[in-house]
Design a protein around this motif. Structure first.
Motif, PDB file in Angstrom:
ATOM      1  N   PRO A  18       0.825  -1.212   0.000  1.00  0.00           N
ATOM      2  CA  PRO A  18       0.000   0.000   0.000  1.00  0.00           C
ATOM      3  C   PRO A  18       0.857   1.259   0.000  1.00  0.00           C
ATOM      4  N   ASP A  19       0.388   2.271  -0.731  1.00  0.00           N
ATOM      5  CA  ASP A  19       1.065   3.560  -0.890  1.00  0.00           C
ATOM      6  C   ASP A  19       2.271   3.481  -1.820  1.00  0.00           C
ATOM      7  N   SER A  20       2.342   2.412  -2.619  1.00  0.00           N
ATOM      8  CA  SER A  20       3.372   2.338  -3.649  1.00  0.00           C
ATOM      9  C   SER A  20       2.928   3.124  -4.877  1.00  0.00           C
ATOM     10  N   PHE A  21       3.921   3.635  -5.611  1.00  0.00           N
ATOM     11  CA  PHE A  21       3.662   4.290  -6.885  1.00  0.00           C
ATOM     12  C   PHE A  21       4.020   3.336  -8.016  1.00  0.00           C
ATOM     13  N   ILE A  22       3.175   3.296  -9.041  1.00  0.00           N
ATOM     14  CA  ILE A  22       3.441   2.432 -10.180  1.00  0.00           C
ATOM     15  C   ILE A  22       3.084   3.159 -11.470  1.00  0.00           C
ATOM     16  N   GLN A  23       3.911   2.968 -12.471  1.00  0.00           N
ATOM     17  CA  GLN A  23       3.593   3.417 -13.817  1.00  0.00           C
ATOM     18  C   GLN A  23       4.172   2.407 -14.807  1.00  0.00           C
ATOM     19  N   ILE A  24       3.312   1.836 -15.640  1.00  0.00           N
ATOM     20  CA  ILE A  24       3.741   0.879 -16.652  1.00  0.00           C
ATOM     21  C   ILE A  24       4.096   1.647 -17.922  1.00  0.00           C
ATOM     22  N   HIS A  25       5.325   1.499 -18.372  1.00  0.00           N
ATOM     23  CA  HIS A  25       5.797   2.225 -19.542  1.00  0.00           C
ATOM     24  C   HIS A  25       5.541   1.460 -20.841  1.00  0.00           C
ATOM     25  N   GLN A  26       5.642   0.137 -20.764  1.00  0.00           N
ATOM     26  CA  GLN A  26       5.444  -0.664 -21.970  1.00  0.00           C
ATOM     27  C   GLN A  26       5.079  -2.088 -21.585  1.00  0.00           C
ATOM     28  N   ALA A  27       4.104  -2.642 -22.271  1.00  0.00           N
ATOM     29  CA  ALA A  27       3.719  -4.038 -22.082  1.00  0.00           C
ATOM     30  C   ALA A  27       3.573  -4.671 -23.455  1.00  0.00           C
TER      31      ALA A  27
END
Length: 287
Positions: A72-81
């Motif tokens: 919890p409270d993690s930051f995530i951003q997917i750049h490429q899949a």
């Protein structure tokens, strides 16, 4: 437990426990346009494909048999899949976490879970965990004869938590044994920064909290990760600001206050310095 694409939000889960063994690129891309701050506890196993993602302050490349932990409270951003990317997923909502003593159960592994969110598993072990995902989803499906009553749900949560800790016990003890003093200080600082960045922006606060002189602290952080302590604090603030600007309708002034800025002008100046544009320009997609 079906219809994940419709029910999976950016921040939290709409139900206590959500599981899906077939998350594809269309859902993964929901997390690709801007950083998201996750309130739920999220765990995933990559089945096929490749995913490039930033988790908190570090970029990772995820592939088959990689197990992912988002506290919890993690930051995530997917750049490429990749088009064939597919993951098994389960998570506990922020509300459900408080009912299962989540933080107490993971306390001994908190720093490791935060600092090492990706674990590569042997194919045989990954297959076992994948079967666990599949079985649990079938039990909780709409047409299953066994309903997920609160006692069963708590038992499932206990099982998954034990599985997660076992993964870290068997795959990451060498990382604990080989941590240098500089890395220990960096880990302590990052943990403190996650807990306090919304109110404490000055490096002096963190140096004092850890018990080091300012010069010693700054030199250690820079030596351990190649970034300054101030850059790490700023990165967390900017990640949170970007997430709020994109997923909420809060006025910029309120976002500034939530992040510890006493005036909108100070926040705007800070955001422009580290993001290269004003908060409004970022919210409106102006580059």
């Amino acid at each position: 437990m079906t219809g994940t694409e419709q029910t999976l939000p950016k921040f939290d889960l709409p139900v206590d426990f959500l599981i899906d063994e077939n998350i594809g690129v269309s859902i993964l891309n929901l997390y690709g346009r801007f950083p998201c701050k996750i309130k739920a506890a999220i765990f995933a196993l990559c089945i096929t494909g490749k995913i490039t993602v930033t988790i908190n302050l570090k970029e990772y490349s995820i592939g088959p048999n990689d197990f992912v932990t988002l506290l919890p409270d993690s930051f995530i951003q997917i750049h490429q899949a990749s088009d064939d990317a597919r993951v098994c997923f389960f998570g506990f909502s922020s509300q459900f976490i408080s009912h299962i003593q989540f933080w107490k159960k993971i306390s001994d592994y908190f720093v490791l879970l935060r600092n090492c969110p990706i674990v590569s598993l042997q194919a045989r072990k990954a297959a076992i965990y994948r079967d666990t995902f599949s079985l649990t989803q079938r039990i909780g499906s709409a047409d299953a004869e066994i309903a997920l009553s609160p006692p069963i749900l708590h038992s499932i949560a206990e099982l998954f938590l034990q599985v997660i800790l076992e993964i870290y016990r068997t795959n990451n003890m060498d990382k604990i044994a080989n941590v240098t003093r500089d890395q220990e200080i960096l880990g302590e600082f990052v943990q403190l920064a996650f807990q306090n960045y919304m109110t404490e922006h000055l490096v002096t606060f963190y140096a004092k909290a850890i018990g080091l002189s300012l010069s010693h602290f700054c030199a250690t952080i820079n030596r351990a990760c190649g970034k300054t302590a101030q850059e790490i604090i700023a990165r967390l603030i900017i990640l949170d600001a970007k997430a709020q600007l994109k997923v909420s309708n809060l006025h910029v002034n309120k976002i500034a206050l939530s992040l510890g800025f006493t005036t909108p002008t100070t926040f705007n100046r800070f955001f422009r310095k580290y993001a290269g544009m004003t908060p409004e320009q970022y919210r409106n997609g102006i580059t």
